[in-house]
Design an enzyme around this catalytic site. Structure first.
Site, PDB file in Angstrom:
ATOM      1  N   LYS A   1       2.785 -11.876 -15.389  1.00 52.00           N
ATOM      2  CA  LYS A   1       3.307 -12.570 -16.569  1.00 52.00           C
ATOM      3  C   LYS A   1       4.667 -13.190 -16.263  1.00 52.00           C
ATOM      4  CE  LYS A   1       5.296 -10.822 -20.580  1.00 52.00           C
ATOM      5  NZ  LYS A   1       5.468  -9.597 -21.349  1.00 52.00           N
TER       6      LYS A   1
ATOM      7  N   ASP B   1       0.843  -1.199   0.000  1.00 53.64           N
ATOM      8  CA  ASP B   1       0.000   0.000   0.000  1.00 53.64           C
ATOM      9  C   ASP B   1       0.882   1.255   0.000  1.00 53.64           C
ATOM     10  OD1 ASP B   1      -3.257   0.016   0.982  1.00 53.64           O
ATOM     11  OD2 ASP B   1      -2.228   1.941   0.789  1.00 53.64           O
TER      12      ASP B   1
ATOM     13  N   PHE C   1      -2.368   6.056   0.668  1.00 48.51           N
ATOM     14  CA  PHE C   1      -3.082   7.259   0.204  1.00 48.51           C
ATOM     15  C   PHE C   1      -4.429   7.369   0.925  1.00 48.51           C
ATOM     16  CE2 PHE C   1      -5.879   9.290  -3.118  1.00 48.51           C
ATOM     17  CZ  PHE C   1      -5.425  10.575  -2.888  1.00 48.51           C
TER      18      PHE C   1
ATOM     19  N   TYR D   1     -11.728   7.829 -12.632  1.00 45.62           N
ATOM     20  CA  TYR D   1     -11.935   6.537 -11.963  1.00 45.62           C
ATOM     21  C   TYR D   1     -12.590   5.547 -12.929  1.00 45.62           C
ATOM     22  CZ  TYR D   1     -13.587   3.281  -8.315  1.00 45.62           C
ATOM     23  OH  TYR D   1     -13.849   2.174  -7.537  1.00 45.62           O
TER      24      TYR D   1
ATOM     25  N   LEU E   1       7.385  -3.460  -9.724  1.00 41.52           N
ATOM     26  CA  LEU E   1       7.549  -4.197  -8.467  1.00 41.52           C
ATOM     27  C   LEU E   1       8.062  -5.600  -8.793  1.00 41.52           C
ATOM     28  CD1 LEU E   1       6.825  -4.434  -5.342  1.00 41.52           C
ATOM     29  CD2 LEU E   1       4.731  -5.547  -6.141  1.00 41.52           C
TER      30      LEU E   1
ATOM     31  N   TYR F   1      -3.932  -8.973 -21.858  1.00 37.31           N
ATOM     32  CA  TYR F   1      -2.872  -9.871 -21.346  1.00 37.31           C
ATOM     33  C   TYR F   1      -3.358 -11.320 -21.381  1.00 37.31           C
ATOM     34  CZ  TYR F   1       0.832  -6.681 -19.886  1.00 37.31           C
ATOM     35  OH  TYR F   1       1.879  -5.788 -19.887  1.00 37.31           O
TER      36      TYR F   1
ATOM     37  N   LYS G   1     -10.668   2.400 -14.640  1.00 34.68           N
ATOM     38  CA  LYS G   1     -11.071   1.022 -14.346  1.00 34.68           C
ATOM     39  C   LYS G   1     -11.468   0.292 -15.625  1.00 34.68           C
ATOM     40  CE  LYS G   1     -10.923   0.661  -9.762  1.00 34.68           C
ATOM     41  NZ  LYS G   1     -10.233  -0.406  -9.043  1.00 34.68           N
TER      42      LYS G   1
ATOM     43  N   ASP H   1       4.151   2.132  -4.283  1.00 36.87           N
ATOM     44  CA  ASP H   1       3.141   2.710  -5.165  1.00 36.87           C
ATOM     45  C   ASP H   1       3.087   1.859  -6.433  1.00 36.87           C
ATOM     46  OD1 ASP H   1       1.905   4.312  -7.181  1.00 36.87           O
ATOM     47  OD2 ASP H   1       2.265   6.084  -5.933  1.00 36.87           O
TER      48      ASP H   1
ATOM     49  N   LEU I   1      -6.079  -4.403  -5.794  1.00 34.96           N
ATOM     50  CA  LEU I   1      -7.117  -3.531  -5.221  1.00 34.96           C
ATOM     51  C   LEU I   1      -6.658  -2.076  -5.119  1.00 34.96           C
ATOM     52  CD1 LEU I   1      -8.180  -6.379  -4.397  1.00 34.96           C
ATOM     53  CD2 LEU I   1      -8.827  -5.403  -2.203  1.00 34.96           C
TER      54      LEU I   1
HETATM   55  P1  NAD Z   1      -9.797   2.167  -0.113  1.00 26.40           P
HETATM   56  O1  NAD Z   1      -9.574   3.552  -0.572  1.00 26.40           O
HETATM   57  O2  NAD Z   1     -10.076   1.934   1.332  1.00 26.40           O
HETATM   58  O3  NAD Z   1      -8.593   1.211  -0.522  1.00 26.40           O
HETATM   59  C1  NAD Z   1      -7.746   1.450  -1.602  1.00 26.40           C
HETATM   60  C2  NAD Z   1      -6.328   1.220  -1.124  1.00 26.40           C
HETATM   61  O4  NAD Z   1      -5.408   1.424  -2.222  1.00 26.40           O
HETATM   62  C3  NAD Z   1      -5.912   2.204  -0.031  1.00 26.40           C
HETATM   63  O5  NAD Z   1      -5.306   1.491   1.027  1.00 26.40           O
HETATM   64  C4  NAD Z   1      -4.912   3.123  -0.735  1.00 26.40           C
HETATM   65  O6  NAD Z   1      -3.965   3.681   0.149  1.00 26.40           O
HETATM   66  C5  NAD Z   1      -4.308   2.197  -1.756  1.00 26.40           C
HETATM   67  N1  NAD Z   1      -3.733   2.878  -2.922  1.00 26.40           N
HETATM   68  C6  NAD Z   1      -4.262   3.890  -3.647  1.00 26.40           C
HETATM   69  N2  NAD Z   1      -3.426   4.238  -4.635  1.00 26.40           N
HETATM   70  C7  NAD Z   1      -2.333   3.409  -4.550  1.00 26.40           C
HETATM   71  C8  NAD Z   1      -1.131   3.281  -5.293  1.00 26.40           C
HETATM   72  N3  NAD Z   1      -0.878   4.070  -6.340  1.00 26.40           N
HETATM   73  N4  NAD Z   1      -0.249   2.343  -4.909  1.00 26.40           N
HETATM   74  C9  NAD Z   1      -0.488   1.540  -3.841  1.00 26.40           C
HETATM   75  N5  NAD Z   1      -1.615   1.613  -3.097  1.00 26.40           N
HETATM   76  C10 NAD Z   1      -2.532   2.545  -3.453  1.00 26.40           C
HETATM   77  O7  NAD Z   1     -11.002   1.577  -0.996  1.00 26.40           O
HETATM   78  P2  NAD Z   1     -11.716   0.163  -0.973  1.00 26.40           P
HETATM   79  O8  NAD Z   1     -13.159   0.415  -0.804  1.00 26.40           O
HETATM   80  O9  NAD Z   1     -11.044  -0.761  -0.063  1.00 26.40           O
HETATM   81  O10 NAD Z   1     -11.503  -0.305  -2.482  1.00 26.40           O
HETATM   82  C11 NAD Z   1     -10.566  -1.299  -2.837  1.00 26.40           C
HETATM   83  C12 NAD Z   1     -10.709  -1.578  -4.325  1.00 26.40           C
HETATM   84  O11 NAD Z   1     -12.029  -2.039  -4.614  1.00 26.40           O
HETATM   85  C13 NAD Z   1     -10.446  -0.362  -5.202  1.00 26.40           C
HETATM   86  O12 NAD Z   1      -9.733  -0.752  -6.349  1.00 26.40           O
HETATM   87  C14 NAD Z   1     -11.849   0.081  -5.578  1.00 26.40           C
HETATM   88  O13 NAD Z   1     -11.847   0.738  -6.818  1.00 26.40           O
HETATM   89  C15 NAD Z   1     -12.591  -1.241  -5.625  1.00 26.40           C
HETATM   90  N6  NAD Z   1     -14.034  -1.044  -5.392  1.00 26.40           N
HETATM   91  C16 NAD Z   1     -14.516  -0.780  -4.149  1.00 26.40           C
HETATM   92  C17 NAD Z   1     -15.885  -0.565  -3.976  1.00 26.40           C
HETATM   93  C18 NAD Z   1     -16.495  -0.302  -2.627  1.00 26.40           C
HETATM   94  O14 NAD Z   1     -17.683  -0.068  -2.545  1.00 26.40           O
HETATM   95  N7  NAD Z   1     -15.751  -0.343  -1.533  1.00 26.40           N
HETATM   96  C19 NAD Z   1     -16.744  -0.604  -5.087  1.00 26.40           C
HETATM   97  C20 NAD Z   1     -16.198  -0.848  -6.335  1.00 26.40           C
HETATM   98  C21 NAD Z   1     -14.852  -1.079  -6.479  1.00 26.40           C
HETATM   99  N1  UDP Z   2       6.927  -5.311 -14.340  1.00 30.05           N
HETATM  100  C1  UDP Z   2       6.984  -5.305 -12.968  1.00 30.05           C
HETATM  101  N2  UDP Z   2       7.420  -6.428 -12.319  1.00 30.05           N
HETATM  102  C2  UDP Z   2       7.800  -7.561 -12.981  1.00 30.05           C
HETATM  103  C3  UDP Z   2       7.729  -7.558 -14.380  1.00 30.05           C
HETATM  104  C4  UDP Z   2       7.265  -6.424 -15.037  1.00 30.05           C
HETATM  105  O1  UDP Z   2       6.646  -4.325 -12.308  1.00 30.05           O
HETATM  106  O2  UDP Z   2       8.168  -8.525 -12.315  1.00 30.05           O
HETATM  107  C5  UDP Z   2       6.458  -4.127 -15.018  1.00 30.05           C
HETATM  108  C6  UDP Z   2       7.494  -3.593 -15.993  1.00 30.05           C
HETATM  109  O3  UDP Z   2       8.073  -2.460 -15.405  1.00 30.05           O
HETATM  110  C7  UDP Z   2       6.708  -3.242 -17.223  1.00 30.05           C
HETATM  111  C8  UDP Z   2       5.305  -3.712 -16.975  1.00 30.05           C
HETATM  112  O4  UDP Z   2       5.331  -4.487 -15.799  1.00 30.05           O
HETATM  113  O5  UDP Z   2       6.662  -1.854 -17.410  1.00 30.05           O
HETATM  114  C9  UDP Z   2       4.743  -4.549 -18.089  1.00 30.05           C
HETATM  115  O6  UDP Z   2       5.583  -5.664 -18.252  1.00 30.05           O
HETATM  116  P1  UDP Z   2       5.571  -6.498 -19.575  1.00 30.05           P
HETATM  117  O7  UDP Z   2       6.578  -7.566 -19.440  1.00 30.05           O
HETATM  118  O8  UDP Z   2       4.181  -6.944 -19.914  1.00 30.05           O
HETATM  119  O9  UDP Z   2       5.932  -5.463 -20.702  1.00 30.05           O
HETATM  120  P2  UDP Z   2       7.318  -4.800 -21.116  1.00 30.05           P
HETATM  121  O10 UDP Z   2       8.309  -5.008 -19.996  1.00 30.05           O
HETATM  122  O11 UDP Z   2       7.674  -5.522 -22.331  1.00 30.05           O
HETATM  123  O12 UDP Z   2       6.955  -3.380 -21.318  1.00 30.05           O
END
Ligand code: NAD
Ligand code: UDP
Ligand code: UDP
Length: 314
Positions: A105, A33, A36, A145, A63, A159, A149, A58, A73
């Site tokens: 992958k 996480d 945020f 959003y 990763l 993929y 999505k 992030d 999520l």
């Molecule tokens: P939430 O905001 O509590 O959880 C989202 C989590 O993602 C948070 O912990 C946040 O810190 C983290 N996050 C955000 N941006 C990030 C990033 N760039 N890198 C790493 N972590 C990041 O919301 P939630 O309700 O728990 O939702 C979880 C998932 O389910 C989301 O993808 C949301 O779109 C989806 N969803 C939820 C609902 C609902 O009603 N709760 C409905 C539809 C879809």
């Molecule tokens: N990637 C990652 N972790 C991995 C392998 C890939 O975060 O273990 C990321 C990588 O940075 C890339 C993206 O996933 O930008 C998509 O990877 P993919 O192999 O599909 O495409 P390519 O590397 O050819 O752009």
């Protein structure tokens, strides 16, 4: 069998419940996480367990970890949060999906996407089946959003077609329960917090718009069933509770269950706010043998208990 499992957004509302369930089942969980909207407090009770690891990262950056399963999520889910930095919201959905798919992958992991009923936008088909393509305003304030999505779903299916990844796409409808953030801005937490504090209940528009609310335990059960479903079942599949209520009905229920005397106040309806929403869950019933069990009343009671404790301790 125990799996090495990555949960992105694992310290958020849904992610923390999923982490808890998978840790309890003995899986090796990496909870990732960027905090945020999620908090360490949501998973504090899991810290110290041998099969749980919390990682600050992030998803818009690559990763490299070795896992068998990925639940993606990460993404702020509440309109006030995802609209605060809309460019970052799209990046999280799109770049985040690309990175997690690239990871899946490389390590041949099965990957599940937390998609949303928002892909249906303000729907003209009711209730919404998975075959409905949706009605989203591409340039409105919710588009970062909704379109993020939608694009993530496209990436998952590309993929799958191009690289034969094992994908699962879950369309989540409005879900509520303990560990929602008190300032999250979503309607259930807003109404409960307002009722408990004796503040006015803020109804946007006339309150005639509808939503269908699923209790978190039911939702997480559906999510895990989907992950464990046969490899050829990709979804998309709706997971939600078909019970449909107007926001006025929800406010009345919250007032009666809390015994609050808060007044209702009417505020402007946000732009592009969908008028109605109700999942068609025939596919989930048939393919996952899943349907929700918790009534709105019982779920609200649990959620109210949580917020009473939380507000009492602040
Ligand atoms: P939430 O905001 O509590 O959880 C989202 C989590 O993602 C948070 O912990 C946040 O810190 C983290 N996050 C955000 N941006 C990030 C990033 N760039 N890198 C790493 N972590 C990041 O919301 P939630 O309700 O728990 O939702 C979880 C998932 O389910 C989301 O993808 C949301 O779109 C989806 N969803 C939820 C609902 C609902 O009603 N709760 C409905 C539809 C879809
Ligand atoms: N990637 C990652 N972790 C991995 C392998 C890939 O975060 O273990 C990321 C990588 O940075 C890339 C993206 O996933 O930008 C998509 O990877 P993919 O192999 O599909 O495409 P390519 O590397 O050819 O752009
Ligand atoms: N809503 C409301 N008062 C609030 C917060 C939300 O009336 O304090 C309304 C909002 O306009 C929408 C519904 O409740 O019609 C659900 O809003 P939420 O943000 O929870 O979810 P979403 O609109 O994304 O389904």
């Amino acid at each position: 069998m125990e799996k090495r499992t990555l949960i992105t957004g694992g310290a958020g509302f849904l992610g923390s419940h999923l982490s808890e369930k998978l840790v309890r089942e003995g899986h090796d969980v990496i909870c990732l996480d960027n905090f945020f909207t999620g908090t360490k407090r949501n998973v504090a009770h899991l810290q110290g367990k041998a099969n749980f690891e919390l990682m600050r990262h992030d998803v818009t950056f690559p990763l490299y970890v070795e896992v068998d399963r990925i639940y993606n999520l990460a993404c702020p889910a509440s309109p006030i949060h995802y609209q605060r930095d809309p460019v970052q919201t799209t990046k999280t959905s799109v770049h985040g999906a690309i990175n997690m798919l690239g990871l899946a992958k490389r390590v041949k992991a099965r990957i599940l996407q937390a998609s949303t009923s928002e892909v249906y936008g303000d729907p003209e088909v009711h209730p919404q089946p998975e075959g409905y393509w949706g009605r989203v305003n591409t340039i409105g304030p919710r588009a970062c959003y909704d379109e993020g999505k939608r694009c993530a779903e496209t990436l998952f299916f590309d993929y799958w077609r191009q690289h034969q990844l094992e994908i699962k796409v879950m369309r989540i409808f409005n879900t509520y329960g303990p560990r929602m953030h008190p300032n999250d801005g979503r309607v259930v937490s807003n109404f409960i917090v307002q009722a408990l504090r004796g503040d006015s209940i803020t109804i946007y528009g006339t309150g005639a718009q509808t939503r269908s609310f699923c209790y978190v335990d039911d939702l997480i059960d559906g999510m895990v069933r989907l992950m464990n479903s046969p490899a050829d079942f990709t979804g998309p599949v709706n997971i939600g509770n078909p019970g449909e209520f107007t926001m006025l009905e929800l406010a009345e229920k919250v007032l009666s269950l809390t015994g609050s005397r808060s007044k209702l106040v009417f505020e402007p309806l946000p732009q592009d706010d969908p008028k109605q929403r109700q999942p068609d869950i025939s596919l989930a019933k048939q393919a996952l043998d899943w349907q929700p069990k918790v009534s709105l009343e019982d779920g609200l009671k649990e959620t109210i208990r949580y917020f009473r404790d939380l507000l009492g301790s602040q």
